[in-house]
Design a protein around this motif. Sequence first.
Motif: not given
Length: 144
Positions: A83, A88-90, A105-107
């Motif tokens: 993370k 740190n997404e979804k 997910y990542n950016k």
Amino acid sequence: MRKRSKLLVVIGIAIILCFSFVACGKAEDNKGVKWPEGENSDLLPNLPEGSKITQISQSKDGLGATVKNISMDDCKDFAKRCKEKGFNEKVQTIENEGEYTFGAYNKKGNALAVCYGRNLEDNEKDKEMSVMIFPPEKETSKTK
């Protein structure tokens, strides 16, 4: 809502793969700390001291690895550090009866799944961690 269902599908697939992962190659003595060099492995933090990569497959389509000599607490710490490295997404986590799954997910759209539990294929008593990275989905152009 559609993206959330995609993440649930990825996590579901990851859970299935985590406990039936078949190696495409064996790792050499890597002292269980660093990942082999590669685009996907560069996205991950180092492994806990004393852990050992026992199976790994890495290509442009992603990365899959099995890590032994690892505890659930080590796995959770690894997920936390993932993370911090951008996954740190979804974020979704599942913990049940000594098993743990982390998905995020990542950016850039890479999907990560980290699973901890007993390898059902080998029926081993020792638990292991599986790590999988999937590349971003390629957008398809809409035809009119």
